[in-house]
Write a protein that holds these residues in place. Structure first.
Motif, PDB file in Angstrom:
ATOM      1  N   ALA A 115       0.870  -1.173   0.000  1.00  0.00           N
ATOM      2  CA  ALA A 115       0.000   0.000   0.000  1.00  0.00           C
ATOM      3  C   ALA A 115       0.906   1.222   0.000  1.00  0.00           C
ATOM      4  CB  ALA A 115      -0.908  -0.011   1.230  1.00  0.00           C
ATOM      5  N   PRO A 116       0.379   2.393  -0.388  1.00  0.00           N
ATOM      6  CA  PRO A 116       1.247   3.584  -0.410  1.00  0.00           C
ATOM      7  C   PRO A 116       1.973   3.822   0.908  1.00  0.00           C
ATOM      8  CG  PRO A 116      -0.823   4.054  -1.523  1.00  0.00           C
ATOM      9  CD  PRO A 116      -0.966   2.684  -0.924  1.00  0.00           C
ATOM     10  N   GLY A 117       1.303   3.553   2.026  1.00  0.00           N
ATOM     11  CA  GLY A 117       1.935   3.783   3.314  1.00  0.00           C
ATOM     12  C   GLY A 117       3.012   2.784   3.670  1.00  0.00           C
ATOM     13  N   ALA A 118       3.106   1.688   2.909  1.00  0.00           N
ATOM     14  CA  ALA A 118       4.106   0.653   3.194  1.00  0.00           C
ATOM     15  C   ALA A 118       5.399   0.841   2.418  1.00  0.00           C
ATOM     16  CB  ALA A 118       3.526  -0.729   2.882  1.00  0.00           C
ATOM     17  N   LEU A 119       5.457   1.802   1.493  1.00  0.00           N
ATOM     18  CA  LEU A 119       6.618   1.917   0.612  1.00  0.00           C
ATOM     19  C   LEU A 119       7.896   2.264   1.374  1.00  0.00           C
ATOM     20  CD1 LEU A 119       5.151   3.636  -2.578  1.00  0.00           C
ATOM     21  CD2 LEU A 119       5.775   1.232  -2.232  1.00  0.00           C
ATOM     22  N   LEU A 120       7.783   3.016   2.465  1.00  0.00           N
ATOM     23  CA  LEU A 120       8.984   3.334   3.233  1.00  0.00           C
ATOM     24  C   LEU A 120       9.578   2.063   3.851  1.00  0.00           C
ATOM     25  CD1 LEU A 120      10.880   5.522   4.272  1.00  0.00           C
ATOM     26  CD2 LEU A 120       9.373   5.802   6.254  1.00  0.00           C
ATOM     27  N   ASP A 121       8.724   1.185   4.398  1.00  0.00           N
ATOM     28  CA  ASP A 121       9.202  -0.082   4.965  1.00  0.00           C
ATOM     29  C   ASP A 121       9.743  -1.002   3.875  1.00  0.00           C
ATOM     30  OD1 ASP A 121       8.618   0.602   7.567  1.00  0.00           O
ATOM     31  OD2 ASP A 121       6.644  -0.336   7.556  1.00  0.00           O
ATOM     32  N   ILE A 122       9.105  -1.000   2.700  1.00  0.00           N
ATOM     33  CA  ILE A 122       9.579  -1.818   1.588  1.00  0.00           C
ATOM     34  C   ILE A 122      10.966  -1.350   1.148  1.00  0.00           C
ATOM     35  CG2 ILE A 122       9.184  -2.398  -0.838  1.00  0.00           C
ATOM     36  CD1 ILE A 122       6.155  -2.312  -0.203  1.00  0.00           C
ATOM     37  N   ALA A 123      11.135  -0.029   1.010  1.00  0.00           N
ATOM     38  CA  ALA A 123      12.445   0.507   0.620  1.00  0.00           C
ATOM     39  C   ALA A 123      13.511   0.146   1.652  1.00  0.00           C
ATOM     40  CB  ALA A 123      12.359   2.026   0.449  1.00  0.00           C
ATOM     41  N   ALA A 124      13.174   0.195   2.926  1.00  0.00           N
ATOM     42  CA  ALA A 124      14.143  -0.156   3.972  1.00  0.00           C
ATOM     43  C   ALA A 124      14.533  -1.627   3.883  1.00  0.00           C
ATOM     44  CB  ALA A 124      13.561   0.160   5.351  1.00  0.00           C
ATOM     45  N   CYS A 125      13.544  -2.499   3.596  1.00  0.00           N
ATOM     46  CA  CYS A 125      13.841  -3.926   3.432  1.00  0.00           C
ATOM     47  C   CYS A 125      14.756  -4.155   2.234  1.00  0.00           C
ATOM     48  CB  CYS A 125      12.530  -4.699   3.276  1.00  0.00           C
ATOM     49  SG  CYS A 125      12.728  -6.488   3.074  1.00  0.00           S
ATOM     50  N   LEU A 126      14.483  -3.488   1.131  1.00  0.00           N
ATOM     51  CA  LEU A 126      15.324  -3.613  -0.056  1.00  0.00           C
ATOM     52  C   LEU A 126      16.742  -3.120   0.227  1.00  0.00           C
ATOM     53  CD1 LEU A 126      12.707  -2.384  -2.657  1.00  0.00           C
ATOM     54  CD2 LEU A 126      13.783  -4.636  -2.690  1.00  0.00           C
ATOM     55  N   GLN A 127      16.866  -2.011   0.900  1.00  0.00           N
ATOM     56  CA  GLN A 127      18.189  -1.443   1.152  1.00  0.00           C
ATOM     57  C   GLN A 127      19.037  -2.334   2.049  1.00  0.00           C
ATOM     58  OE1 GLN A 127      17.366   2.495   2.636  1.00  0.00           O
ATOM     59  NE2 GLN A 127      16.353   3.117   0.735  1.00  0.00           N
ATOM     60  N   ARG A 128      18.473  -2.808   3.164  1.00  0.00           N
ATOM     61  CA  ARG A 128      19.312  -3.591   4.087  1.00  0.00           C
ATOM     62  C   ARG A 128      19.701  -4.938   3.495  1.00  0.00           C
ATOM     63  NH1 ARG A 128      14.287  -3.652   6.892  1.00  0.00           N
ATOM     64  NH2 ARG A 128      13.287  -5.715   6.913  1.00  0.00           N
ATOM     65  N   ASN A 129      18.861  -5.486   2.615  1.00  0.00           N
ATOM     66  CA  ASN A 129      19.204  -6.773   2.011  1.00  0.00           C
ATOM     67  C   ASN A 129      20.043  -6.616   0.755  1.00  0.00           C
ATOM     68  OD1 ASN A 129      17.873  -9.086   3.547  1.00  0.00           O
ATOM     69  ND2 ASN A 129      16.204  -7.593   3.431  1.00  0.00           N
ATOM     70  N   HIS A 130      19.760  -5.638  -0.080  1.00  0.00           N
ATOM     71  CA  HIS A 130      20.552  -5.446  -1.285  1.00  0.00           C
ATOM     72  C   HIS A 130      21.985  -5.051  -0.953  1.00  0.00           C
ATOM     73  CE1 HIS A 130      17.139  -4.948  -4.466  1.00  0.00           C
ATOM     74  NE2 HIS A 130      17.078  -6.092  -3.809  1.00  0.00           N
ATOM     75  N   LEU A 163      10.480   4.244  -5.785  1.00  0.00           N
ATOM     76  CA  LEU A 163       9.377   3.290  -5.878  1.00  0.00           C
ATOM     77  C   LEU A 163       8.075   3.982  -6.256  1.00  0.00           C
ATOM     78  CD1 LEU A 163      10.103   1.017  -2.772  1.00  0.00           C
ATOM     79  CD2 LEU A 163      10.678   0.582  -5.170  1.00  0.00           C
ATOM     80  N   ARG A 164       7.967   5.271  -5.959  1.00  0.00           N
ATOM     81  CA  ARG A 164       6.772   6.032  -6.309  1.00  0.00           C
ATOM     82  C   ARG A 164       6.852   6.635  -7.708  1.00  0.00           C
ATOM     83  NH1 ARG A 164       3.452   7.053  -1.937  1.00  0.00           N
ATOM     84  NH2 ARG A 164       4.386   6.737   0.143  1.00  0.00           N
ATOM     85  N   SER A 165       8.043   6.613  -8.315  1.00  0.00           N
ATOM     86  CA  SER A 165       8.280   7.341  -9.565  1.00  0.00           C
ATOM     87  C   SER A 165       7.686   6.598 -10.765  1.00  0.00           C
ATOM     88  CB  SER A 165       9.792   7.534  -9.778  1.00  0.00           C
ATOM     89  OG  SER A 165      10.063   8.004 -11.077  1.00  0.00           O
ATOM     90  N   SER A 166       6.816   7.272 -11.514  1.00  0.00           N
ATOM     91  CA  SER A 166       6.243   6.655 -12.715  1.00  0.00           C
ATOM     92  C   SER A 166       7.269   6.568 -13.837  1.00  0.00           C
ATOM     93  CB  SER A 166       5.021   7.456 -13.189  1.00  0.00           C
ATOM     94  OG  SER A 166       5.385   8.796 -13.489  1.00  0.00           O
TER      95      SER A 166
END
Length: 346
Positions: free
Chosen positions: A152-167, A181-184
């Protein structure tokens, strides 16, 4: 791409829309003959990736196409590579990356020969692209402690954090921010609810995205070799029982989507299996026939996915591409971490 199944990657309606997802800076070189006909094409895109755990600007060479009659004229390649080399900026890593399909023997022989005037290609790692058929039925995931839900839009910050710490734990994995992640432009046709998010006790422990790129990039089947072509109806009849992909008719675009933005804490195969099974259930609702994802051959999650899901594997080799005039490699030499490039961005 030739082989038992011959496919083409097309970028309709606009090459430049498809190119935008590959990075934030681009150089495209086009060669024309005396009649103005395009005879060769190459592209270099620069994006932010993790190198030895730190963010770096790395170029990726792709979309290399040369008409058959011109493939032996190395002067054409020399001119194109020289133009790309001159466009490099001082804030970029001094080598580029590229991948070559394992059965593309012509490209491997020509570019791997280290001919005078061409950059040198250094093999880095094997990359495996998996085509996973979406089964007509699937068993639900039963781990009650693990919750899988759409983003959901409100989850994108947590998703980005998950991607960053694992990538950050892998080489050449893309850097994702909430803004990106929001950029068209950077992620066209990818919406917050295309993500699947795994949580334990309310904490995000993994994610992936179902990215349908068909509006701007397509995989089109050109044909099959003699044996596969003759037996295609039988192969397709057996495909559901074998959990294998259905082979579409020549000229047809694969009804596929990418499973991109894969990140799992501690490389937990149970979490990734739950995410993929949820993606398959969603894929059935979206009428997708196949889902595409990729891993380095050394990635710890490749073997569990291959073992737990029916698939067809396509093997490529990842190369670093070096020019002598830019080769200050020592400080940028990658350590022994496996790579984690996203097939959706290649």
């Amino acid at each position: 791409m030739a082989g038992p199944v011959s496919v083409a990657l097309t970028c309709e309606p606009s090459f430049f829309t498809a190119r935008a997802i590959e990075g934030h800076r681009h150089e495209t070189v086009v060669a024309e003959d005396a009649d103005g006909r395009v005879i060769a094409l190459g592209n270099r895109s620069v994006r932010s990736v993790y190198l030895n755990g730190r963010m770096a600007q790395v170029g990726y060479l792709g979309h290399l196409r040369v008409e058959t009659d011109w493939r032996r004229r190395t002067s054409l390649l020399r001119q194109g590579f020289a133009m790309i080399s001159r466009a490099r900026r001082s804030d970029e890593v001094p080598y580029d990356l590229t991948s070559i399909v394992a059965d593309n023997l012509i490209a491997r022989r020509l570019l791997g020969a280290n001919l005078k005037g061409l950059p040198s290609y250094q093999a880095r790692e094997t990359y495996v692209t998996l085509l996973l058929p979406v089964p007509s039925r699937g068993r639900p995931w039963t781990d009650g402690a693990l919750e899988i839900r759409p983003g959901a839009p409100g989850a994108l910050l947590d998703i980005a954090a998950c991607l960053q710490r694992n990538h950050r734990r892998f080489q050449f994995a893309p850097v994702w921010t909430e803004r990106a992640l929001r950029s068209s432009r950077e992620t066209p046709n990818l919406h917050p609810d295309d993500f699947l998010v795994a949580r334990r006790e309310g904490r995000v422990v993994g994610c992936l995205a179902q990215w349908d790129q068909r509006p701007f990039k397509q995989v089109v089947v050109h044909g099959y070799d003699g044996l596969v072509g003759r037996w295609r109806p039988v192969i397709n009849a057996l495909a559901p029982a074998l959990h294998a992909p259905v082979l579409p008719r020549p000229g047809q675009t694969l009804a596929s989507e990418f499973l991109s933005h894969v990140a799992v804490d501690h490389d937990d195969p149970e979490v990734l299996e739950a995410l993929i099974r949820a993606a398959q259930a969603s894929g059935r609702r979206r009428r997708v026939r196949n889902q595409i994802m990729g891993f380095s051959a050394r990635h710890p999650l490749l073997e569990p996915v291959q073992r737990r899901f029916g698939h067809r594997a396509f093997v490529s080799d990842l190369y670093s591409v070096h020019w002598p005039e830019h080769d200050r490699v020592d400080q940028f030499d990658p350590d022994d971490r496996p790579s984690h490039m996203d097939v959706a961005l290649l």
